[in-house]
Design an enzyme around this catalytic site. Structure first.
Site, mmCIF file in Angstrom:
data_model
loop_
_atom_site.group_PDB
_atom_site.id
_atom_site.type_symbol
_atom_site.label_atom_id
_atom_site.label_comp_id
_atom_site.label_asym_id
_atom_site.label_seq_id
_atom_site.Cartn_x
_atom_site.Cartn_y
_atom_site.Cartn_z
ATOM 1 N N TRP A 132 66.132 36.884 32.538
ATOM 2 C CA TRP A 132 65.800 37.136 33.944
ATOM 3 C C TRP A 132 65.036 35.934 34.472
ATOM 4 C CZ3 TRP A 132 60.937 40.015 35.762
ATOM 5 C CH2 TRP A 132 60.982 40.270 37.140
ATOM 6 N N ASP A 213 60.857 44.169 27.312
ATOM 7 C CA ASP A 213 60.963 44.357 28.755
ATOM 8 C C ASP A 213 61.954 45.494 28.985
ATOM 9 O OD1 ASP A 213 61.117 44.251 31.469
ATOM 10 O OD2 ASP A 213 61.681 42.149 31.607
ATOM 11 N N LYS A 248 64.403 51.120 38.991
ATOM 12 C CA LYS A 248 65.831 51.410 38.953
ATOM 13 C C LYS A 248 66.106 52.881 38.667
ATOM 14 C CE LYS A 248 66.411 46.930 39.314
ATOM 15 N NZ LYS A 248 65.127 46.227 39.238
#
Length: 398
Positions: A132, A213, A248
Protein backbone atom coordinates in the site's frame (compact mmCIF):
# COMPACT_ATOMS: atom_id res chain seq x y z
CA UNK A 1 10.24 37.73 1.53
CA UNK A 2 7.45 35.53 2.89
CA UNK A 3 7.99 33.38 5.97
CA UNK A 4 6.78 30.41 3.89
CA UNK A 5 9.03 30.94 0.85
CA UNK A 6 11.14 27.98 1.92
CA UNK A 7 8.15 25.61 1.75
CA UNK A 8 8.33 23.44 -1.35
CA UNK A 9 5.38 21.86 -3.17
CA UNK A 10 4.81 18.35 -1.83
CA UNK A 11 4.33 15.52 -4.31
CA UNK A 12 0.70 14.56 -4.85
CA UNK A 13 -0.60 11.43 -3.15
CA UNK A 14 -0.55 8.72 -5.83
CA UNK A 15 -4.11 7.58 -5.07
CA UNK A 16 -5.97 10.53 -3.56
CA UNK A 17 -4.71 12.84 -6.31
CA UNK A 18 -6.46 10.60 -8.84
CA UNK A 19 -9.73 11.15 -6.99
CA UNK A 20 -9.22 14.91 -7.38
CA UNK A 21 -8.48 14.47 -11.09
CA UNK A 22 -11.57 12.27 -11.42
CA UNK A 23 -13.78 14.92 -9.82
CA UNK A 24 -12.41 17.56 -12.21
CA UNK A 25 -13.02 15.36 -15.27
CA UNK A 26 -15.99 16.72 -17.29
CA UNK A 27 -16.75 13.40 -19.00
CA UNK A 28 -20.21 12.30 -17.77
CA UNK A 29 -19.21 8.66 -18.31
CA UNK A 30 -16.00 8.82 -16.23
CA UNK A 31 -15.20 5.78 -14.06
CA UNK A 32 -13.14 5.73 -10.87
CA UNK A 33 -11.39 2.40 -10.23
CA UNK A 34 -8.60 3.92 -8.15
CA UNK A 35 -10.10 4.86 -4.78
CA UNK A 36 -10.42 2.09 -2.20
CA UNK A 37 -14.10 2.13 -1.34
CA UNK A 38 -16.78 -0.49 -1.87
CA UNK A 39 -19.71 0.48 -4.08
CA UNK A 40 -22.90 -1.44 -4.73
CA UNK A 41 -24.35 -2.31 -8.12
CA UNK A 42 -25.69 1.24 -8.49
CA UNK A 43 -22.26 2.73 -7.84
CA UNK A 44 -23.10 3.99 -4.34
CA UNK A 45 -21.06 3.38 -1.19
CA UNK A 46 -23.90 2.20 1.07
CA UNK A 47 -24.54 2.70 4.77
CA UNK A 48 -25.16 -0.76 6.20
CA UNK A 49 -28.55 -1.34 7.82
CA UNK A 50 -26.77 -2.59 10.95
CA UNK A 51 -24.88 0.69 11.13
CA UNK A 52 -28.11 2.68 10.80
CA UNK A 53 -29.70 0.65 13.60
CA UNK A 54 -26.63 1.07 15.81
CA UNK A 55 -26.69 4.83 15.25
CA UNK A 56 -30.37 4.98 16.18
CA UNK A 57 -29.61 3.21 19.46
CA UNK A 58 -26.60 5.41 20.16
CA UNK A 59 -28.63 8.58 19.56
CA UNK A 60 -31.33 7.46 21.96
CA UNK A 61 -28.89 6.39 24.67
CA UNK A 62 -26.32 9.19 24.42
CA UNK A 63 -26.07 11.55 27.38
CA UNK A 64 -22.63 13.12 26.89
CA UNK A 65 -20.01 14.07 24.33
CA UNK A 66 -17.15 13.97 26.82
CA UNK A 67 -13.67 12.72 25.92
CA UNK A 68 -12.93 9.01 25.74
CA UNK A 69 -9.88 7.61 27.54
CA UNK A 70 -6.67 7.76 25.47
CA UNK A 71 -6.97 4.06 24.67
CA UNK A 72 -10.72 4.07 23.99
CA UNK A 73 -13.32 2.07 25.94
CA UNK A 74 -12.71 -1.34 27.57
CA UNK A 75 -15.78 -2.77 25.81
CA UNK A 76 -14.40 -1.79 22.40
CA UNK A 77 -11.03 -3.32 23.24
CA UNK A 78 -12.57 -6.61 24.34
CA UNK A 79 -14.96 -6.95 21.40
CA UNK A 80 -12.38 -6.09 18.74
CA UNK A 81 -9.90 -8.52 20.28
CA UNK A 82 -12.48 -11.31 20.01
CA UNK A 83 -13.30 -10.40 16.42
CA UNK A 84 -9.63 -10.27 15.48
CA UNK A 85 -8.26 -13.29 17.35
CA UNK A 86 -11.34 -15.37 18.13
CA UNK A 87 -12.66 -15.82 21.67
CA UNK A 88 -10.36 -18.67 22.67
CA UNK A 89 -7.12 -16.99 21.60
CA UNK A 90 -8.27 -13.59 22.88
CA UNK A 91 -8.87 -15.17 26.29
CA UNK A 92 -5.43 -16.79 26.27
CA UNK A 93 -3.82 -13.41 25.52
CA UNK A 94 -5.23 -11.65 28.57
CA UNK A 95 -2.43 -10.04 30.55
CA UNK A 96 -0.20 -9.99 27.45
CA UNK A 97 -2.24 -7.89 25.02
CA UNK A 98 -3.38 -4.29 25.00
CA UNK A 99 -5.81 -2.80 22.50
CA UNK A 100 -6.28 0.84 21.54
CA UNK A 101 -9.20 2.41 19.71
CA UNK A 102 -7.67 4.49 16.91
CA UNK A 103 -8.74 6.89 14.14
CA UNK A 104 -8.98 4.23 11.43
CA UNK A 105 -6.45 1.60 10.49
CA UNK A 106 -4.12 4.39 9.40
CA UNK A 107 -4.17 5.81 12.91
CA UNK A 108 -3.31 2.37 14.30
CA UNK A 109 -0.37 2.07 11.90
CA UNK A 110 0.95 5.51 12.81
CA UNK A 111 0.75 4.92 16.57
CA UNK A 112 2.55 1.60 16.03
CA UNK A 113 5.20 3.35 13.92
CA UNK A 114 5.80 6.01 16.58
CA UNK A 115 5.98 3.38 19.33
CA UNK A 116 8.44 1.21 17.36
CA UNK A 117 10.67 4.17 16.52
CA UNK A 118 10.90 5.40 20.12
CA UNK A 119 10.82 2.22 22.15
CA UNK A 120 12.32 -0.73 20.27
CA UNK A 121 15.62 -1.80 18.76
CA UNK A 122 14.13 -2.19 15.27
CA UNK A 123 16.59 -0.94 12.66
CA UNK A 124 14.31 -1.40 9.65
CA UNK A 125 10.61 -1.75 8.83
CA UNK A 126 10.16 -4.30 6.04
CA UNK A 127 7.38 -3.80 3.49
CA UNK A 128 6.16 -6.19 0.80
CA UNK A 129 7.09 -5.43 -2.79
CA UNK A 130 4.63 -3.98 -3.72
CA UNK A 131 2.65 -2.61 -0.78
CA UNK A 132 0.00 0.00 0.00
CA UNK A 133 1.48 3.33 -1.07
CA UNK A 134 0.86 4.99 2.31
CA UNK A 135 2.91 2.42 4.25
CA UNK A 136 6.14 4.12 3.21
CA UNK A 137 4.97 7.52 4.42
CA UNK A 138 3.53 6.24 7.69
CA UNK A 139 6.61 4.29 8.75
CA UNK A 140 9.05 6.80 7.31
CA UNK A 141 7.48 9.75 9.18
CA UNK A 142 8.99 8.91 12.61
CA UNK A 143 12.37 8.27 10.98
CA UNK A 144 12.29 4.50 10.60
CA UNK A 145 14.46 2.97 7.87
CA UNK A 146 12.45 1.14 5.20
CA UNK A 147 13.28 -2.12 3.44
CA UNK A 148 11.35 -4.39 1.08
CA UNK A 149 10.86 -8.13 0.92
CA UNK A 150 9.96 -10.16 -2.16
CA UNK A 151 6.29 -11.02 -2.51
CA UNK A 152 4.74 -10.67 -5.96
CA UNK A 153 5.79 -12.31 -9.21
CA UNK A 154 4.91 -9.53 -11.67
CA UNK A 155 5.59 -11.74 -14.69
CA UNK A 156 3.03 -14.36 -13.66
CA UNK A 157 0.84 -12.04 -11.55
CA UNK A 158 0.98 -14.42 -8.60
CA UNK A 159 2.69 -14.98 -5.26
CA UNK A 160 6.41 -15.67 -5.51
CA UNK A 161 6.40 -17.90 -2.46
CA UNK A 162 9.96 -19.19 -2.64
CA UNK A 163 11.40 -15.69 -2.97
CA UNK A 164 9.04 -14.50 -0.23
CA UNK A 165 10.28 -17.11 2.26
CA UNK A 166 13.88 -16.48 1.31
CA UNK A 167 13.41 -12.77 2.02
CA UNK A 168 11.85 -13.45 5.42
CA UNK A 169 14.73 -15.75 6.32
CA UNK A 170 17.20 -12.91 5.74
CA UNK A 171 15.50 -10.27 7.93
CA UNK A 172 17.53 -9.43 11.07
CA UNK A 173 16.30 -10.09 14.60
CA UNK A 174 14.45 -7.18 16.17
CA UNK A 175 13.28 -5.68 12.88
CA UNK A 176 9.55 -5.33 12.11
CA UNK A 177 7.89 -6.98 9.10
CA UNK A 178 4.61 -5.49 7.84
CA UNK A 179 2.33 -8.30 6.64
CA UNK A 180 -1.03 -7.87 4.91
CA UNK A 181 -3.49 -9.97 6.91
CA UNK A 182 -5.78 -10.65 3.94
CA UNK A 183 -6.84 -9.12 0.62
CA UNK A 184 -3.31 -7.89 -0.05
CA UNK A 185 -3.31 -4.28 -1.18
CA UNK A 186 -2.50 -3.71 -4.03
CA UNK A 187 -2.16 -7.21 -5.55
CA UNK A 188 -5.12 -9.15 -4.15
CA UNK A 189 -2.77 -12.15 -3.77
CA UNK A 190 -2.98 -13.83 -0.35
CA UNK A 191 -1.27 -16.56 1.64
CA UNK A 192 -2.97 -19.80 2.65
CA UNK A 193 -3.27 -20.74 6.36
CA UNK A 194 -0.48 -23.28 5.84
CA UNK A 195 1.74 -20.57 4.42
CA UNK A 196 0.97 -18.32 7.38
CA UNK A 197 2.18 -21.14 9.63
CA UNK A 198 5.48 -21.05 7.73
CA UNK A 199 5.70 -17.29 8.25
CA UNK A 200 5.12 -17.65 12.00
CA UNK A 201 7.82 -20.32 12.25
CA UNK A 202 10.34 -18.10 10.46
CA UNK A 203 9.45 -15.12 12.67
CA UNK A 204 9.98 -17.24 15.78
CA UNK A 205 13.28 -18.63 14.53
CA UNK A 206 14.70 -15.36 13.22
CA UNK A 207 13.19 -13.25 16.03
CA UNK A 208 11.81 -10.46 13.89
CA UNK A 209 8.46 -8.90 14.84
CA UNK A 210 5.27 -9.31 12.75
CA UNK A 211 3.02 -6.30 12.20
CA UNK A 212 -0.23 -7.46 10.60
CA UNK A 213 -2.09 -4.77 8.68
CA UNK A 214 -5.63 -6.14 8.93
CA UNK A 215 -7.83 -3.76 6.96
CA UNK A 216 -10.21 -6.10 5.11
CA UNK A 217 -11.50 -8.78 7.48
CA UNK A 218 -14.47 -10.48 5.84
CA UNK A 219 -13.76 -9.21 2.33
CA UNK A 220 -11.70 -12.24 1.27
CA UNK A 221 -13.10 -15.63 2.31
CA UNK A 222 -14.94 -14.82 5.54
CA UNK A 223 -14.51 -13.27 8.96
CA UNK A 224 -12.86 -16.34 10.49
CA UNK A 225 -10.92 -17.40 7.40
CA UNK A 226 -9.47 -13.93 6.84
CA UNK A 227 -8.17 -13.78 10.42
CA UNK A 228 -5.70 -16.64 9.88
CA UNK A 229 -2.62 -14.38 9.91
CA UNK A 230 -3.48 -12.57 13.15
CA UNK A 231 -4.59 -15.75 14.90
CA UNK A 232 -1.63 -17.90 13.84
CA UNK A 233 0.84 -15.20 14.89
CA UNK A 234 -0.92 -14.77 18.25
CA UNK A 235 -1.20 -18.50 18.90
CA UNK A 236 2.51 -18.91 18.20
CA UNK A 237 3.26 -16.72 21.22
CA UNK A 238 5.10 -14.10 19.17
CA UNK A 239 5.36 -10.45 20.14
CA UNK A 240 3.32 -8.69 17.48
CA UNK A 241 1.32 -5.69 16.35
CA UNK A 242 -2.08 -6.01 14.62
CA UNK A 243 -3.66 -2.94 13.03
CA UNK A 244 -7.40 -3.43 12.49
CA UNK A 245 -9.76 -1.28 10.43
CA UNK A 246 -13.54 -1.06 10.13
CA UNK A 247 -13.62 1.30 7.16
CA UNK A 248 -14.33 -1.43 4.63
CA UNK A 249 -16.15 -4.24 6.43
CA UNK A 250 -18.59 -1.90 8.21
CA UNK A 251 -18.50 0.87 5.62
CA UNK A 252 -17.29 3.36 8.27
CA UNK A 253 -14.95 5.23 5.95
CA UNK A 254 -15.67 8.72 7.25
CA UNK A 255 -16.04 7.71 10.90
CA UNK A 256 -12.35 6.73 11.14
CA UNK A 257 -12.44 3.74 13.45
CA UNK A 258 -9.74 1.13 13.92
CA UNK A 259 -7.80 -0.70 16.60
CA UNK A 260 -4.17 -1.35 17.46
CA UNK A 261 -3.52 -4.63 19.26
CA UNK A 262 -0.05 -5.06 20.76
CA UNK A 263 0.90 -8.53 21.96
CA UNK A 264 3.83 -8.88 24.33
CA UNK A 265 5.77 -12.11 24.85
CA UNK A 266 6.17 -11.36 28.57
CA UNK A 267 3.28 -10.16 30.72
CA UNK A 268 5.66 -8.20 32.93
CA UNK A 269 6.27 -5.76 30.05
CA UNK A 270 2.63 -4.92 29.37
CA UNK A 271 2.27 -1.95 31.74
CA UNK A 272 5.36 -0.29 30.28
CA UNK A 273 4.10 -0.86 26.73
CA UNK A 274 0.71 0.64 27.55
CA UNK A 275 2.32 3.70 29.14
CA UNK A 276 4.40 4.41 26.04
CA UNK A 277 1.47 3.83 23.68
CA UNK A 278 -0.50 6.41 25.67
CA UNK A 279 2.27 8.94 25.12
CA UNK A 280 2.17 8.28 21.37
CA UNK A 281 -1.59 8.83 21.40
CA UNK A 282 -1.39 11.93 23.59
CA UNK A 283 1.02 13.81 21.33
CA UNK A 284 -0.80 12.69 18.19
CA UNK A 285 -4.59 12.96 18.60
CA UNK A 286 -4.94 12.86 22.42
CA UNK A 287 -7.92 10.49 22.43
CA UNK A 288 -9.91 8.67 19.74
CA UNK A 289 -13.17 9.86 18.18
CA UNK A 290 -16.09 8.14 19.87
CA UNK A 291 -18.86 7.72 17.32
CA UNK A 292 -17.38 5.03 15.07
CA UNK A 293 -16.20 3.02 18.04
CA UNK A 294 -19.69 3.21 19.56
CA UNK A 295 -21.13 1.81 16.33
CA UNK A 296 -18.69 -1.11 16.35
CA UNK A 297 -19.34 -1.78 20.04
CA UNK A 298 -23.11 -1.67 19.59
CA UNK A 299 -23.06 -4.15 16.71
CA UNK A 300 -20.52 -6.59 18.15
CA UNK A 301 -22.21 -6.65 21.57
CA UNK A 302 -25.62 -7.62 20.14
CA UNK A 303 -25.95 -11.15 18.77
CA UNK A 304 -28.74 -10.33 16.30
CA UNK A 305 -26.98 -7.23 14.98
CA UNK A 306 -23.75 -9.19 14.62
CA UNK A 307 -25.55 -11.90 12.67
CA UNK A 308 -27.16 -9.28 10.43
CA UNK A 309 -23.77 -7.63 9.86
CA UNK A 310 -22.28 -10.99 8.85
CA UNK A 311 -25.01 -11.30 6.21
CA UNK A 312 -24.42 -7.78 4.90
CA UNK A 313 -20.68 -8.40 4.79
CA UNK A 314 -21.21 -11.65 2.89
CA UNK A 315 -23.32 -9.78 0.34
CA UNK A 316 -20.47 -7.32 -0.24
CA UNK A 317 -17.94 -10.16 -0.49
CA UNK A 318 -20.16 -12.09 -2.92
CA UNK A 319 -20.60 -9.01 -5.11
CA UNK A 320 -16.83 -8.59 -5.41
CA UNK A 321 -16.35 -12.25 -6.31
CA UNK A 322 -19.16 -12.06 -8.87
CA UNK A 323 -17.69 -8.91 -10.45
CA UNK A 324 -14.32 -10.63 -10.86
CA UNK A 325 -15.92 -13.48 -12.81
CA UNK A 326 -18.10 -11.15 -14.90
CA UNK A 327 -15.12 -8.94 -15.68
CA UNK A 328 -12.94 -11.82 -16.85
CA UNK A 329 -15.78 -13.23 -18.96
CA UNK A 330 -16.50 -9.81 -20.50
CA UNK A 331 -12.84 -9.27 -21.44
CA UNK A 332 -12.72 -12.65 -23.11
CA UNK A 333 -16.02 -12.08 -24.92
CA UNK A 334 -14.72 -8.72 -26.20
CA UNK A 335 -11.81 -10.48 -27.87
CA UNK A 336 -9.09 -9.29 -25.49
CA UNK A 337 -6.20 -11.67 -26.14
CA UNK A 338 -4.52 -11.25 -22.75
CA UNK A 339 -5.62 -13.93 -20.27
CA UNK A 340 -7.15 -12.25 -17.22
CA UNK A 341 -8.34 -15.39 -15.40
CA UNK A 342 -5.82 -14.65 -12.64
CA UNK A 343 -8.25 -11.97 -11.43
CA UNK A 344 -10.62 -14.67 -10.17
CA UNK A 345 -7.89 -16.07 -7.91
CA UNK A 346 -7.15 -12.74 -6.25
CA UNK A 347 -9.14 -11.62 -3.20
CA UNK A 348 -10.65 -8.45 -1.84
CA UNK A 349 -11.37 -5.19 -3.60
CA UNK A 350 -7.99 -4.74 -5.26
CA UNK A 351 -6.22 -6.49 -8.10
CA UNK A 352 -3.10 -6.02 -10.15
CA UNK A 353 -4.17 -6.10 -13.79
CA UNK A 354 -0.71 -6.34 -15.32
CA UNK A 355 -1.28 -3.00 -17.05
CA UNK A 356 1.67 -0.59 -16.99
CA UNK A 357 1.96 3.12 -16.26
CA UNK A 358 1.65 4.07 -19.95
CA UNK A 359 -1.58 2.09 -20.26
CA UNK A 360 -2.93 3.49 -16.98
CA UNK A 361 -2.25 7.02 -18.25
CA UNK A 362 -4.00 6.24 -21.53
CA UNK A 363 -7.02 4.87 -19.69
CA UNK A 364 -7.34 8.12 -17.76
CA UNK A 365 -6.53 10.61 -20.50
CA UNK A 366 -8.25 8.93 -23.46
CA UNK A 367 -11.13 7.05 -21.79
CA UNK A 368 -11.72 8.74 -18.40
CA UNK A 369 -11.17 5.41 -16.66
CA UNK A 370 -9.09 6.13 -13.55
CA UNK A 371 -6.69 3.48 -12.27
CA UNK A 372 -3.42 3.74 -10.34
CA UNK A 373 -0.16 3.89 -12.35
CA UNK A 374 0.84 0.49 -10.97
CA UNK A 375 -2.11 -1.09 -12.76
CA UNK A 376 -4.04 -1.69 -9.54
CA UNK A 377 -7.82 -1.47 -9.85
CA UNK A 378 -10.64 -1.48 -7.35
CA UNK A 379 -12.75 -4.33 -8.69
CA UNK A 380 -15.71 -3.19 -6.59
CA UNK A 381 -15.91 -0.05 -8.73
CA UNK A 382 -17.10 -2.09 -11.71
CA UNK A 383 -20.87 -2.24 -12.14
CA UNK A 384 -23.32 -3.52 -14.76
CA UNK A 385 -23.66 0.02 -16.06
CA UNK A 386 -19.94 0.62 -16.64
CA UNK A 387 -18.40 -2.79 -17.27
CA UNK A 388 -18.72 -2.53 -21.07
CA UNK A 389 -16.91 0.82 -21.08
CA UNK A 390 -14.15 -0.50 -18.80
CA UNK A 391 -13.63 -3.54 -21.02
CA UNK A 392 -13.62 -1.47 -24.21
CA UNK A 393 -11.11 0.96 -22.74
CA UNK A 394 -8.76 -1.83 -21.59
CA UNK A 395 -9.01 -3.48 -24.99
CA UNK A 396 -8.11 -0.17 -26.63
CA UNK A 397 -5.01 0.46 -24.51
CA UNK A 398 -3.82 -3.12 -24.95
Amino acid sequence: MSYFDTVSLAPADPILSLTEAFKADKNPEKINLSVGVFVDQSGVTPILETVKEAERRILEASTSKSYLPMTGTPAYASLTQKLCFGEEIAESLQGKVTSLQTPGGTGALRVAADFIAKNTSAQTIWLSNPTWANHKGIFGAPGLKLGTYDYFDSANLSLDYDAFLKSLESIPAGDVVVLHGCCHNPTGVDLTPEQWEDVAKIAAAKKWIPLVDFAYQGFGDGIVEDAAAARIVAKAGLPAFVCQSFSKNLGLYQDRVGALHVITDDASNLANVVSQLKISVRVNYSNPPAHGGAIVTTILSDEKLTEQWHAELKAMRDRIASVRTQFVDALKAAGVEKDFTFLTQQKGMFSFTGLGKEQATALREEHSVYIVDSGRINVAGITDSNIDRVVAAIKAVL
